[in-house]
Structures are given as C-alpha cells and as structure tokens.
Enzyme design. Structure first.
Site, PDB file in Angstrom:
ATOM      1  CB  SER A   1      -0.882   0.010   1.250  1.00 12.89           C
ATOM      2  OG  SER A   1      -0.089   0.332   2.380  1.00 12.89           O
ATOM      3  CE  LYS A   2      -2.822   6.203  -1.793  1.00 10.67           C
ATOM      4  NZ  LYS A   2      -3.827   7.210  -1.534  1.00 10.67           N
ATOM      5  NE  ARG A   3       0.102   0.804   6.176  1.00 11.15           N
ATOM      6  CZ  ARG A   3       0.662  -0.362   6.422  1.00 11.15           C
ATOM      7  NH1 ARG A   3       1.811  -0.430   7.065  1.00 11.15           N
ATOM      8  NH2 ARG A   3       0.085  -1.482   6.013  1.00 11.15           N
TER       9      ARG A   3
ATOM     10  CB  ALA B   1       5.592   1.131  -2.645  1.00 10.12           C
TER      11      ALA B   1
ATOM     12  CB  THR C   1       0.939   6.535  -4.910  1.00  9.78           C
ATOM     13  OG1 THR C   1       1.454   7.854  -4.901  1.00  9.78           O
ATOM     14  CG2 THR C   1       0.352   6.192  -3.581  1.00  9.78           C
TER      15      THR C   1
END
Ligand code: GLU
Length: 445
Positions: A219-221, A223, A225
C-alpha cells in the site's frame, strides 16, 4: 484469428500508474516481446465518476517512463479498437442481447443480469496458479454464500467489469490474460460468461501478490504511489524495471542485475511463481545503484542534472565533460540519482561545503603545519592527481608529518565531507584556482 500471442494491460484511469499496475504491465510486455506477439493497452473507463483523461494520460506517460511500448491502444489505434471501454458500448449491448435472447440473462429495470447456473464444475488451468476447480454456484456469491447473479449491464447503461472484460478480451483476440492475483476470484465468473456466449477462452496467468516488508498487502505505506514518484525519489527507470521484473520471477543463472533485453531473452511465463513477492526497498536501492553505476557517462549526467538544478547548483557554469568526469570520480557512490547529486554537490559549488565544514577542529599547531604544506603544494606546478599525491607523500615524509594530518583537512576543505573519492583526484578535478579559493577561505593559504 491468428496464433500470434496477444496480451493486454487494462488499467482503469482512476489514478496514476502505481507499482502493482506497472508490475502487471511489465509482465505482459515481457511476454509479448518474448513471443514476438502484441501488447495491447485497453482503458477500462466504465467508472464514469472516477475515470479521467488526465489519469489516462498519466498512465500512458508512466508506461513510457518505464520503457514499455504498446502495439495497439487509444493513442496509437489498431485493428481491434476502439481501445476505451466507454467507446465500445455497442459491443456490450450486442452480446448482452444475445444472452437475453438465449434466455441466459434477464432484465431488472435498466440493468441486465446473467443467471448463474448451478450444478456445473468449472476447471481453470492457470499458467501460474495451476489447476483450480470450482462449482458454478460458487463462482459468484453473496456475503451469506448464496448464489449471486452476475451484472452484465448496470442501470446507468455501463457494462460491469466482469462482463466487459470478457467481451473485450474476446473481440480483441487476447490469447493470454496476464493480471494480478487479486483478479483470480473473478475468473470463474468470466469463465461462465465465455461459456454462455459460446466463446473460446483465453489462457489465464495470474501474477503473485506484492507484499510490503511487513508481509501486508502493498500500500502507500510501503511504496510510493505512482511510478513518477520513483523518478522524483531518484530511481532510474532501468532500475525499477529490473526490480519489478524480479517480483515473482527470476532469470535463474544468478543473474540479478539485467537490462530489458536480457529480461526478454530469459523471461518465461512458466517460471513465474505464485508465492507472494516482497517489495524490499533495500533491494531496489541495490539494483538501482548497479544501473546507475553501469550507465554511460552522458546518460548519467542527464539523469543527475535535474537534481542538481533542483538543489540550486549552478550547473550552467560547467562543461558537460567536467560534470561527467565528476560523476565518474564518484565511482558508484549513491544508490539513487538524488543521492549521487547530493554526494557530488561540491564539484559545482563551495557553498554547501562551507555549510558543512567550519575547520574549528584544527588546532593552531595543525593549522601552521598544513599552511606550510599548502604553500609548498601551490608552488608546485603540475596539477595532476598522481603528481599531487607524490608531492604530498614526500612532503609528509620529509617533514615527519603523517599524511592523514594534511589529507584529512584537505578532503574536508574541498568537499565538506568525511568520505569522498580519492582526495587528490578531487583536487585535480576542481582545478588549482578553485582549490586555492577554498583553502584560502579557511585561512590556510
Ligand atoms: N481494469 C482492471 C484493473 O485495473 C483490469 C483487470 C484485468 O486485467 O482483467 O484491475
């Protein structure tokens, strides 16, 4: 149709090209190249609320940045267009009418639904996940496990994903559907529709899920976006390509750093694993660094230049040959273009050096010693690394001063850093006048 391999990447233009999408696109591209087939880009823009042309454009740009070119698509056209789902509504209507006529679908208001048959068994032979058997009534279920009929056309007139994808993959002559594992659960629904329409089924190959280092779904956490964020962070498209190719596949033969051409040469869909792949930033950094190091000088300079500009360094004051030489001297330091630009800032300006180094640690006695050394050094004419080093060695011997007593401050004065390429190489590259200016600033000449 033909025997030629035809694969597709079918993004929804509801955001930029993210890592998962880039990974899927890359594997499709590799297979098309490997097989001498076609790679098709289809825009799945049936979500009218969230789809935009701007996102579509940014996906195309992201694919280009990755170096993935396509043979057919909304921008380049092709014999199987249109390549945007919103422009293919007549096709979805035609096939839905067929199912209505056959009595396999029914209307509910404006919507058309497919009646899920019970008592059949579906066999999916996935090229990566292997043999999967599923009862038809389990292909589409409600929360409580009861059979859920499949929406073909929504009440707004737009086709639903599982239906549009079948019509399109068929009409576009797709021979193998390569997509993320998150679509594995949708495949039986699509198989039911192929069957009901009497259409031949393509092959399916579901790619493994990508996890963060904590083993949770990426998720964005974990990698950035969009792939462009990686560019801004200092990653090379060659590095990202190499890294993504290794998520779920490896060329074997211990090859970890490879070019696009090598990836195509060694790629085999049958070697892709179903085991979830972990997005490991340390590994990405390592791969990126290897590509940065292997780059031709001119290309490397072009990759670094924008970062220097952004840092406010006066790039325009220097010749390309000077800047290329400076980067060569860096000898593989820096895992990203951004890091390399930062590590080499002193080749372009004295300002950051002054901010990092104040020479306060030098005692009066050391200052006196190195002042004598610099005076002698500047009297010497040949400003070449070998010569400078030989001079420094003999001076330190003659004066019984350990070399590091003079070399360490010199490094600090010229670079503002504790580590740098060979200090005499840096001295030569900066040139006599620039060195004089820096040393004089610290009152040591
Ligand atoms: N539009 C779908 C997605 O972005 C495509 C899935 C597929 O490849 O079938 O996930």
């Amino acid at each position: 149709m033909t025997d030629q391999v035809r694969v597709r990447f079918a993004p929804s233009p509801t955001g930029a090209l993210h890592i998962g999408g880039a990974h899927t696109a890359l594997f499709n591209w590799l297979w098309a190249k490997k097989m001498g087939g076609s790679f098709i880009l289809r825009i799945e823009d049936t979500d009218r609320e969230r789809s935009t042309r701007a996102f579509e454009q940014s996906i195309l740009d992201g694919l280009r940045w990755m170096g993935l070119d396509w043979d057919e698509g909304p921008d380049v056209g092709g014999d199987f267009g249109p390549y945007r789902q919103a422009e293919r509504l007549h096709l979805y209507k035609k096939y839905a009418d067929e199912l209505l006529d056959k009595g396999l679908a029914y209307k509910e208001g404006e919507a058309v639904l497919f009646r899920v048959p019970t008592g059949d068994v579906l066999h999916l032979s996935d090229k990566i996940y292997g043999e999967i058997e599923i009862k038809s009534e389990k292909a589409s279920v409600n929360q409580d496990g009861s059979v859920k009929d499949i929406v073909l056309i929504k009440s707004d007139g737009m086709p639903a994903y599982n239906y549009a994808v079948v019509v399109d993959d068929h009409c576009m002559g797709i021979t193998c559907v390569i997509r993320g594992e998150d679509h594995l659960a949708n495949t039986p629904k699509q198989m039911l529709l192929y069957r009901a329409l009497g259409l031949p089924m393509p092959e399916f190959a579901h790619l493994p899920m990508i996890l963060g280092k904590d083993k949770k779904k990426l998720s964005k956490r974990h990698a950035a976006t969009s792939v462009f964020d990686y560019n801004d962070l200092g990653y090379l498209s060659d590095g990202i390509f190499n890294f993504l190719a290794l998520l779920g596949w490896s060329p074997g033969n211990d090859l970890e750093i490879f070019t696009r051409e090598e990836a195509v040469r060694f790629f085999e869909l049958s070697n892709v694993t179903k085991k979830a792949a972990v997005f490991d930033t340390d590994k990405l950094n390592h791969i990126n660094q290897a590509h940065l190091k292997a780059m031709p000088s001119q290309k490397r300079l072009e990759a670094i230049r924008p970062f220097w500009v952004e840092m406010g360094l006066p790039v325009e004051n220097f010749s390309d040959s000077y800047l290329e030489k400076a980067l060569e001297l860096m000898g593989g330091r820096g895992q990203t273009t951004k890091e390399l630009a930062e590590f080499s800032d002193y080749f372009l300006s004295f300002e950051p050096v002054k901010e990092r180094y104040d020479a306060k640690e030098l005692t009066d006695e050391t200052r006196e010693t190195i002042r004598r050394f610099f005076t002698a050094l500047f009297a010497d004419t040949e400003w070449k690394a070998d010569n400078l080093e030989a001079f420094a060695r003999s001076w330190s011997e003659e004066n019984s001063v350990p070399l590091k007593i003079i070399a360490m401050p010199l490094r600090w004065i010229l670079t503002g850093r504790k580590v740098s390429p060979g200090v005499f190489e840096v001295t030569e590259a900066l040139g006599k006048e620039e060195c004089r200016k820096r040393i004089t600033h610290y009152g040591l000449l």
